[in-house]
Write a protein that holds these residues in place. Structure first.
Motif, PDB file in Angstrom:
ATOM      1  N   TYR A 180     -47.523 -28.117 -16.834  1.00 39.19           N
ATOM      2  CA  TYR A 180     -48.772 -27.955 -17.583  1.00 39.19           C
ATOM      3  C   TYR A 180     -48.555 -28.220 -19.073  1.00 39.19           C
ATOM      4  CZ  TYR A 180     -52.644 -25.614 -19.930  1.00 39.19           C
ATOM      5  OH  TYR A 180     -53.704 -25.314 -20.753  1.00 39.19           O
ATOM      6  N   ALA A 181     -47.436 -27.710 -19.600  1.00 34.58           N
ATOM      7  CA  ALA A 181     -47.147 -27.918 -21.020  1.00 34.58           C
ATOM      8  C   ALA A 181     -46.928 -29.395 -21.322  1.00 34.58           C
ATOM      9  CB  ALA A 181     -45.917 -27.099 -21.417  1.00 34.58           C
ATOM     10  N   PHE A 182     -46.151 -30.073 -20.494  1.00 39.12           N
ATOM     11  CA  PHE A 182     -45.884 -31.497 -20.728  1.00 39.12           C
ATOM     12  C   PHE A 182     -47.138 -32.339 -20.554  1.00 39.12           C
ATOM     13  CE2 PHE A 182     -41.338 -30.487 -19.454  1.00 39.12           C
ATOM     14  CZ  PHE A 182     -40.849 -30.642 -20.742  1.00 39.12           C
ATOM     15  N   ALA A 183     -48.043 -31.931 -19.695  1.00 40.47           N
ATOM     16  CA  ALA A 183     -49.225 -32.737 -19.405  1.00 40.47           C
ATOM     17  C   ALA A 183     -50.336 -32.542 -20.433  1.00 40.47           C
ATOM     18  CB  ALA A 183     -49.745 -32.398 -18.003  1.00 40.47           C
ATOM     19  N   TRP A 184     -50.557 -31.286 -20.929  1.00 37.70           N
ATOM     20  CA  TRP A 184     -51.765 -31.009 -21.707  1.00 37.70           C
ATOM     21  C   TRP A 184     -51.519 -30.359 -23.055  1.00 37.70           C
ATOM     22  CZ3 TRP A 184     -55.729 -33.529 -19.992  1.00 37.70           C
ATOM     23  CH2 TRP A 184     -55.823 -33.833 -18.628  1.00 37.70           C
ATOM     24  N   LEU A 185     -50.296 -30.054 -23.377  1.00 35.59           N
ATOM     25  CA  LEU A 185     -50.007 -29.483 -24.691  1.00 35.59           C
ATOM     26  C   LEU A 185     -49.299 -30.515 -25.558  1.00 35.59           C
ATOM     27  CD1 LEU A 185     -48.798 -25.862 -23.798  1.00 35.59           C
ATOM     28  CD2 LEU A 185     -51.107 -26.661 -24.296  1.00 35.59           C
ATOM     29  N   GLY A 189     -41.096 -32.847 -29.905  1.00 44.40           N
ATOM     30  CA  GLY A 189     -40.023 -33.091 -28.940  1.00 44.40           C
ATOM     31  C   GLY A 189     -40.476 -33.105 -27.497  1.00 44.40           C
ATOM     32  N   ARG A 190     -41.795 -33.169 -27.257  1.00 49.20           N
ATOM     33  CA  ARG A 190     -42.309 -33.099 -25.902  1.00 49.20           C
ATOM     34  C   ARG A 190     -41.801 -34.277 -25.050  1.00 49.20           C
ATOM     35  NH1 ARG A 190     -47.023 -35.092 -23.254  1.00 49.20           N
ATOM     36  NH2 ARG A 190     -47.570 -36.187 -25.167  1.00 49.20           N
ATOM     37  N   THR A 192     -39.230 -36.271 -25.620  1.00 52.48           N
ATOM     38  CA  THR A 192     -37.769 -36.254 -25.476  1.00 52.48           C
ATOM     39  C   THR A 192     -37.333 -35.262 -24.401  1.00 52.48           C
ATOM     40  OG1 THR A 192     -37.531 -36.821 -27.818  1.00 52.48           O
ATOM     41  CG2 THR A 192     -35.590 -35.905 -26.697  1.00 52.48           C
ATOM     42  N   MET A 193     -37.945 -34.094 -24.403  1.00 54.65           N
ATOM     43  CA  MET A 193     -37.612 -33.084 -23.397  1.00 54.65           C
ATOM     44  C   MET A 193     -37.989 -33.550 -21.998  1.00 54.65           C
ATOM     45  SD  MET A 193     -38.765 -29.609 -25.409  1.00 54.65           S
ATOM     46  CE  MET A 193     -38.407 -28.586 -23.980  1.00 54.65           C
ATOM     47  N   PHE A 194     -39.133 -34.197 -21.881  1.00 58.40           N
ATOM     48  CA  PHE A 194     -39.572 -34.655 -20.563  1.00 58.40           C
ATOM     49  C   PHE A 194     -38.652 -35.754 -20.036  1.00 58.40           C
ATOM     50  CE2 PHE A 194     -42.341 -37.225 -17.751  1.00 58.40           C
ATOM     51  CZ  PHE A 194     -42.655 -36.242 -16.829  1.00 58.40           C
ATOM     52  N   VAL A 195     -38.269 -36.692 -20.915  1.00 53.04           N
ATOM     53  CA  VAL A 195     -37.345 -37.757 -20.505  1.00 53.04           C
ATOM     54  C   VAL A 195     -35.998 -37.167 -20.098  1.00 53.04           C
ATOM     55  CG1 VAL A 195     -36.045 -39.762 -21.325  1.00 53.04           C
ATOM     56  CG2 VAL A 195     -38.470 -39.545 -21.883  1.00 53.04           C
ATOM     57  N   THR A 196     -35.561 -36.127 -20.812  1.00 55.75           N
ATOM     58  CA  THR A 196     -34.297 -35.469 -20.467  1.00 55.75           C
ATOM     59  C   THR A 196     -34.364 -34.851 -19.073  1.00 55.75           C
ATOM     60  OG1 THR A 196     -33.900 -34.964 -22.811  1.00 55.75           O
ATOM     61  CG2 THR A 196     -32.636 -33.724 -21.171  1.00 55.75           C
ATOM     62  N   ILE A 197     -35.479 -34.222 -18.757  1.00 57.43           N
ATOM     63  CA  ILE A 197     -35.641 -33.619 -17.426  1.00 57.43           C
ATOM     64  C   ILE A 197     -35.633 -34.690 -16.347  1.00 57.43           C
ATOM     65  CG2 ILE A 197     -37.288 -32.412 -15.941  1.00 57.43           C
ATOM     66  CD1 ILE A 197     -38.077 -30.731 -18.332  1.00 57.43           C
ATOM     67  N   ILE A 198     -36.319 -35.809 -16.608  1.00 55.85           N
ATOM     68  CA  ILE A 198     -36.327 -36.897 -15.629  1.00 55.85           C
ATOM     69  C   ILE A 198     -34.922 -37.473 -15.454  1.00 55.85           C
ATOM     70  CG2 ILE A 198     -37.285 -39.142 -15.047  1.00 55.85           C
ATOM     71  CD1 ILE A 198     -39.230 -36.737 -14.979  1.00 55.85           C
ATOM     72  N   ALA A 199     -34.162 -37.562 -16.553  1.00 58.53           N
ATOM     73  CA  ALA A 199     -32.798 -38.101 -16.474  1.00 58.53           C
ATOM     74  C   ALA A 199     -31.897 -37.210 -15.623  1.00 58.53           C
ATOM     75  CB  ALA A 199     -32.215 -38.257 -17.872  1.00 58.53           C
ATOM     76  N   LEU A 200     -32.186 -35.907 -15.589  1.00 64.08           N
ATOM     77  CA  LEU A 200     -31.374 -34.989 -14.787  1.00 64.08           C
ATOM     78  C   LEU A 200     -31.515 -35.246 -13.291  1.00 64.08           C
ATOM     79  CD1 LEU A 200     -31.977 -31.629 -16.696  1.00 64.08           C
ATOM     80  CD2 LEU A 200     -29.899 -33.017 -16.701  1.00 64.08           C
TER      81      LEU A 200
END
Length: 364
Positions: A180-185, A189-190, A192-200
């Motif tokens: 929810y935070a990544f989609a609507w907030l 660093g939003r 960068t954090m999302f790309v990092t999670i996908i890279a994991l």
């Protein structure tokens, strides 16, 4: 007209391919199910399909007795024809009948005819031994016998359930908030954090086992349920977050704008709008996470151990074979018992499964 025939032809091909795939999947499952009810001796001697009516050679009652002076190491004459000892051991088909040694030492050859037979020799002993523990007869030094009973799957079942349920709920709850935070907030660093999670997602979990184990040992978490919950949650978070993001990001923006106008906070929007609308996605990813944790062997072995009081189902099933592999027939019934819970979860949530997988795949 041509287009209609073409669509019908394409539909037939698709249905045929799906039927073949289902058949390929169902045949081994059917074989495993039937084998789980067969005695160990039958499993070792014949295939599971022998429980159905099939043609087989069986003794007709006629026996050919050879003379005692016949040399079994050379050509053996039977009914005017010669055969070798190896051929009679394997069985020789002649004139619609099969000749095979019945008692080689007594020089007796059995005459067999082919007919329809069935061997529905089914038993529930495999399930009894798996659930309550197999009984072993041991001889003492004084020659007397004692009976010892092994442990069943009941403790391992509850251990696995104790691990799987929290390890499914925790990452789904955390990932839903993060999605929810990544989609609507909007926050620094939003992306960068999302790309990092996908890279994991592409990092093998095996490379993290030893470093995490060292930290667990220092913190005293190794061998505890809390530790295994956190490990499964951490390893499952990237995929669950990405899955939930794809669903939540496709929800209509008007819903959020209307809620903000009415004075709703982010927590209210999440709890009263996002979660109810995301039930299909939550059910779908819940099935995947639960299956992964339920069938896990490596992570549980490293972080909770292989002691009988904490063993999970996958470890216990592997131990059922025995140190010499003489009880491997118990794996068939143990495998089906292990499948019951995942199947129950899947059929309970199947109406949400396809809807959740398709959620977020298209816009509009």
């Amino acid at each position: 007209m041509v287009g209609s025939k073409k669509r019908k032809g394409n539909k037939t091909v698709v249905n045929l391919v799906l039927g073949i795939i289902c058949f390929i999947w169902l045949v081994p499952t059917l074989g495993l199910f039937i084998s789980s009810f067969r005695p160990a001796a039958d499993i070792l001697q014949t295939g599971w399909w022998k429980v159905f009516p099939h043609q087989e050679w069986k003794a007709s009652g006629d026996v050919i007795r050879l003379s005692k002076d016949v040399d079994l190491r050379g050509p053996i004459e039977v009914n005017g024809k010669t055969y070798t000892d190896a051929q009679l051991k394997a069985g020789v088909v002649e004139g619609g009948k099969q000749l095979m040694w019945e008692n080689r030492r007594a020089r007796m050859i059995s005459v067999q005819t082919e007919g329809w037979v069935t061997k529905p020799n089914l038993t529930t002993d495999n399930y009894k031994n798996v659930l309550s523990g197999k009984e072993y007869k041991l001889k003492k030094a004084d020659g007397s016998e004692t009976v010892q009973k092994g442990s069943g799957l009941s403790q391992a079942f509850w251990n696995t359930l104790t691990i799987a349920v929290p390890a499914t709920i925790i990452p789904i709850l955390i990932a839903s908030f993060a999605a929810y935070a990544f989609a609507w907030l909007r926050f620094p660093g939003r992306k960068t954090m999302f790309v990092t999670i996908i890279a994991l997602l592409v990092i093998p979990l095996q490379v993290a086992l030893i470093p995490v184990l060292k930290d667990y040992t220092a913190l005293g978490l190794n061998g505890s349920y809390l530790g295994i919950w956190l490990v499964h949650s951490a390893f499952g978070l990237p995929l669950v977050t990405y899955f939930m993001y794809n669903f939540i990001s496709q929800l209509p923006k008007d819903l959020f704008e209307s809620a903000f106008i009415d004075g709703a906070s982010h927590f209210t929007i999440f709890s009263r709008l996002i979660l109810p609308l995301s039930v299909p996605a939550l059910a779908s990813i819940g099935i995947f996470q639960f299956l992964w944790v339920w069938n896990d062997y490596l992570v549980s072995l490293i972080f909770i151990g292989n002691q009988p009081n904490v063993q999970v189902m996958s470890m216990k099933i592997a131990d059922l074979v025995g140190s010499r592999g003489n009880d491997w027939h118990l794996l068939t019934s143990a495998a089906f018992i292990s499948m019951l819970m995942p199947l129950a979860i899947f059929f309970l949530l199947q109406k949400y499964f396809v809807r959740g997988l398709m959620g977020g795949s298209v816009k509009g």
